[in-house]
Design a protein around this motif. Sequence first.
Motif, PDB file in Angstrom:
ATOM      1  N   SER A  20       5.927  13.223   0.732  1.00 42.58           N
ATOM      2  CA  SER A  20       5.796  12.094  -0.182  1.00 42.58           C
ATOM      3  C   SER A  20       5.896  10.770   0.591  1.00 42.58           C
ATOM      4  O   SER A  20       4.977   9.953   0.580  1.00 42.58           O
ATOM      5  CB  SER A  20       6.890  12.181  -1.246  1.00 42.58           C
ATOM      6  OG  SER A  20       6.846  11.073  -2.089  1.00 42.58           O
ATOM      7  N   GLU A  21       6.993  10.575   1.324  1.00 43.01           N
ATOM      8  CA  GLU A  21       7.183   9.318   2.056  1.00 43.01           C
ATOM      9  C   GLU A  21       6.219   9.217   3.248  1.00 43.01           C
ATOM     10  O   GLU A  21       5.663   8.161   3.529  1.00 43.01           O
ATOM     11  CB  GLU A  21       8.630   9.190   2.539  1.00 43.01           C
ATOM     12  CG  GLU A  21       9.653   9.108   1.418  1.00 43.01           C
ATOM     13  CD  GLU A  21       9.389   7.978   0.429  1.00 43.01           C
ATOM     14  OE1 GLU A  21       8.524   7.119   0.682  1.00 43.01           O
ATOM     15  OE2 GLU A  21      10.053   7.973  -0.624  1.00 43.01           O
ATOM     16  N   GLY A  22       6.017  10.334   3.938  1.00 42.47           N
ATOM     17  CA  GLY A  22       5.119  10.324   5.096  1.00 42.47           C
ATOM     18  C   GLY A  22       3.671  10.084   4.701  1.00 42.47           C
ATOM     19  O   GLY A  22       2.978   9.278   5.320  1.00 42.47           O
TER      20      GLY A  22
ATOM     21  N   PRO B  34       0.812  -1.233   0.000  1.00 43.14           N
ATOM     22  CA  PRO B  34       0.000   0.000   0.000  1.00 43.14           C
ATOM     23  C   PRO B  34       0.842   1.279   0.000  1.00 43.14           C
ATOM     24  O   PRO B  34       0.437   2.279  -0.603  1.00 43.14           O
ATOM     25  CB  PRO B  34      -0.848  -0.107   1.277  1.00 43.14           C
ATOM     26  CG  PRO B  34      -0.268  -1.206   2.078  1.00 43.14           C
ATOM     27  CD  PRO B  34       0.434  -2.115   1.124  1.00 43.14           C
ATOM     28  N   HIS B  35       2.013   1.261   0.638  1.00 51.06           N
ATOM     29  CA  HIS B  35       2.893   2.439   0.619  1.00 51.06           C
ATOM     30  C   HIS B  35       3.289   2.782  -0.822  1.00 51.06           C
ATOM     31  O   HIS B  35       3.183   3.922  -1.251  1.00 51.06           O
ATOM     32  CB  HIS B  35       4.133   2.177   1.492  1.00 51.06           C
ATOM     33  CG  HIS B  35       5.174   3.254   1.412  1.00 51.06           C
ATOM     34  ND1 HIS B  35       5.390   4.163   2.423  1.00 51.06           N
ATOM     35  CD2 HIS B  35       6.061   3.586   0.423  1.00 51.06           C
ATOM     36  CE1 HIS B  35       6.356   5.001   2.065  1.00 51.06           C
ATOM     37  NE2 HIS B  35       6.789   4.669   0.860  1.00 51.06           N
ATOM     38  N   GLU B  36       3.731   1.761  -1.556  1.00 49.19           N
ATOM     39  CA  GLU B  36       4.192   2.026  -2.932  1.00 49.19           C
ATOM     40  C   GLU B  36       3.026   2.409  -3.838  1.00 49.19           C
ATOM     41  O   GLU B  36       3.171   3.270  -4.706  1.00 49.19           O
ATOM     42  CB  GLU B  36       4.956   0.815  -3.493  1.00 49.19           C
ATOM     43  CG  GLU B  36       6.197   0.407  -2.691  1.00 49.19           C
ATOM     44  CD  GLU B  36       7.229   1.517  -2.517  1.00 49.19           C
ATOM     45  OE1 GLU B  36       7.190   2.515  -3.260  1.00 49.19           O
ATOM     46  OE2 GLU B  36       8.077   1.395  -1.613  1.00 49.19           O
ATOM     47  N   VAL B  37       1.864   1.771  -3.630  1.00 46.98           N
ATOM     48  CA  VAL B  37       0.678   2.140  -4.428  1.00 46.98           C
ATOM     49  C   VAL B  37       0.330   3.610  -4.175  1.00 46.98           C
ATOM     50  O   VAL B  37      -0.006   4.355  -5.098  1.00 46.98           O
ATOM     51  CB  VAL B  37      -0.522   1.220  -4.082  1.00 46.98           C
ATOM     52  CG1 VAL B  37      -1.817   1.762  -4.690  1.00 46.98           C
ATOM     53  CG2 VAL B  37      -0.272  -0.203  -4.574  1.00 46.98           C
ATOM     54  N   ALA B  38       0.444   4.033  -2.903  1.00 48.15           N
ATOM     55  CA  ALA B  38       0.040   5.392  -2.527  1.00 48.15           C
ATOM     56  C   ALA B  38       0.922   6.462  -3.163  1.00 48.15           C
ATOM     57  O   ALA B  38       0.516   7.623  -3.256  1.00 48.15           O
ATOM     58  CB  ALA B  38       0.046   5.541  -1.007  1.00 48.15           C
ATOM     59  N   HIS B  39       2.117   6.072  -3.622  1.00 53.99           N
ATOM     60  CA  HIS B  39       2.973   7.072  -4.287  1.00 53.99           C
ATOM     61  C   HIS B  39       2.355   7.581  -5.594  1.00 53.99           C
ATOM     62  O   HIS B  39       2.809   8.590  -6.138  1.00 53.99           O
ATOM     63  CB  HIS B  39       4.371   6.510  -4.548  1.00 53.99           C
ATOM     64  CG  HIS B  39       5.307   6.675  -3.376  1.00 53.99           C
ATOM     65  ND1 HIS B  39       5.553   7.901  -2.800  1.00 53.99           N
ATOM     66  CD2 HIS B  39       6.050   5.763  -2.685  1.00 53.99           C
ATOM     67  CE1 HIS B  39       6.414   7.737  -1.794  1.00 53.99           C
ATOM     68  NE2 HIS B  39       6.721   6.452  -1.692  1.00 53.99           N
ATOM     69  N   GLN B  40       1.311   6.897  -6.092  1.00 49.18           N
ATOM     70  CA  GLN B  40       0.653   7.450  -7.293  1.00 49.18           C
ATOM     71  C   GLN B  40       0.010   8.795  -6.977  1.00 49.18           C
ATOM     72  O   GLN B  40      -0.142   9.625  -7.858  1.00 49.18           O
ATOM     73  CB  GLN B  40      -0.355   6.467  -7.880  1.00 49.18           C
ATOM     74  CG  GLN B  40      -1.597   6.243  -7.058  1.00 49.18           C
ATOM     75  CD  GLN B  40      -2.506   5.203  -7.701  1.00 49.18           C
ATOM     76  OE1 GLN B  40      -3.106   5.458  -8.732  1.00 49.18           O
ATOM     77  NE2 GLN B  40      -2.573   4.035  -7.094  1.00 49.18           N
TER      78      GLN B  40
ATOM     79  N   ILE C 264      11.606  10.653   8.419  1.00 50.08           N
ATOM     80  CA  ILE C 264      10.648  11.300   7.506  1.00 50.08           C
ATOM     81  C   ILE C 264       9.496  10.378   7.134  1.00 50.08           C
ATOM     82  O   ILE C 264       8.382  10.854   6.961  1.00 50.08           O
ATOM     83  CB  ILE C 264      11.314  11.930   6.260  1.00 50.08           C
ATOM     84  CG1 ILE C 264      11.961  10.886   5.371  1.00 50.08           C
ATOM     85  CG2 ILE C 264      12.309  13.021   6.646  1.00 50.08           C
ATOM     86  CD1 ILE C 264      12.443  11.477   4.050  1.00 50.08           C
ATOM     87  N   TYR C 265       9.719   9.073   7.047  1.00 44.30           N
ATOM     88  CA  TYR C 265       8.593   8.171   6.742  1.00 44.30           C
ATOM     89  C   TYR C 265       7.602   8.168   7.912  1.00 44.30           C
ATOM     90  O   TYR C 265       6.448   8.572   7.749  1.00 44.30           O
ATOM     91  CB  TYR C 265       9.069   6.750   6.469  1.00 44.30           C
ATOM     92  CG  TYR C 265       9.756   6.501   5.147  1.00 44.30           C
ATOM     93  CD1 TYR C 265      10.933   7.156   4.797  1.00 44.30           C
ATOM     94  CD2 TYR C 265       9.243   5.580   4.242  1.00 44.30           C
ATOM     95  CE1 TYR C 265      11.567   6.907   3.585  1.00 44.30           C
ATOM     96  CE2 TYR C 265       9.871   5.324   3.026  1.00 44.30           C
ATOM     97  CZ  TYR C 265      11.032   5.987   2.712  1.00 44.30           C
ATOM     98  OH  TYR C 265      11.657   5.724   1.515  1.00 44.30           O
ATOM     99  N   PRO C 266       8.031   7.702   9.106  1.00 44.02           N
ATOM    100  CA  PRO C 266       7.025   7.578  10.179  1.00 44.02           C
ATOM    101  C   PRO C 266       6.549   8.909  10.744  1.00 44.02           C
ATOM    102  O   PRO C 266       5.374   9.056  11.057  1.00 44.02           O
ATOM    103  CB  PRO C 266       7.744   6.748  11.250  1.00 44.02           C
ATOM    104  CG  PRO C 266       9.195   6.942  11.005  1.00 44.02           C
ATOM    105  CD  PRO C 266       9.337   7.151   9.521  1.00 44.02           C
TER     106      PRO C 266
HETATM  107 ZN    ZN Z   1       8.119   5.565  -0.472  1.00 44.54          ZN
END
Ligand code: ZN
Length: 295
Positions: A55-57, A32-38, A126-128
Amino acid sequence: MWLPICSFYDVTVRHQLGLDWSDNIYWDVVTPHEVAHQWWGQMVGFDSYRDQWMSEGFADFSASLFLQSAYGSKGQKKFMEFWDHERKSIIERNRFGYRPIEVGPVTMGYRLDNSKVGGNIGVDLIYPKGAYILHMIRMMMWSNQGGDQNFKEMMHDFTKTYNGRAASTEDFKSIVEKHMTVDMQRMGDGKMDWFFDEYVYGTALPSYKMDSGFEKDASGDIVFSLKVTQSDVNDKFRMLIPVYLELADGRTAFLGRVRIAGNSSTDAKIPLKGIKEVPRRAMLNYYDDVLASPN
Ligand SMILES: [Zn+2]
């Protein structure tokens, strides 16, 4: 879309290859993380490395929505485990002795990595923390009447306004300011600087404690009394902290938000009109609504 080949392995193959780490939430989140980058990265870009947290968050945040909605009755548990995991990544010391949240704000992006603090602070922060910032805004906008309606309208406005363009942190802040609830308006006189200064441009990490009880008044109504204490912050720090009740039938109900500034306490007595049976307990910050030290 980019997906690592390992994300296609099932539990058996992962075990055979020695990939069943303790950190198993990765397998639930990676797709889902990678899908959400759309949306976060493709549809709305980021202006500079200082805005990459969005973007990552936001992609990590989107994975939390997927966990909450795609697993039926198990969804809520996965959602709670996810935020627990995100918080640990943000506040636990790495092998160099640094807690990612203390090293710097999310707007420093990958510049946070260096030989003194270790090379993984960027990813561990930055992600979490980027995800947490959006989660905190979602929970701040949630209401008993409309649920996520306010938040959805705000995010739709953000993707519509910046579709095919790069957005900066300040661009996002001004979209949030367009959609503030009454509670949010009151906190910052119509601005969101207070929140962005604390969590986006700052490194604040408050601690909370709540004492609470239930009693009956002369007319037989249940009265909820609470005292909430905020600590480990500077005098300017202010926050809205949600209070939930676990009702006698086991349901969790949102009661309202306590407003506290600085290292201080707030107490209140609230008549629970329309609630017949004494609730089992009261919970502060139950859905990790505010990024804080764990109790
Ligand atoms: Zn990412």
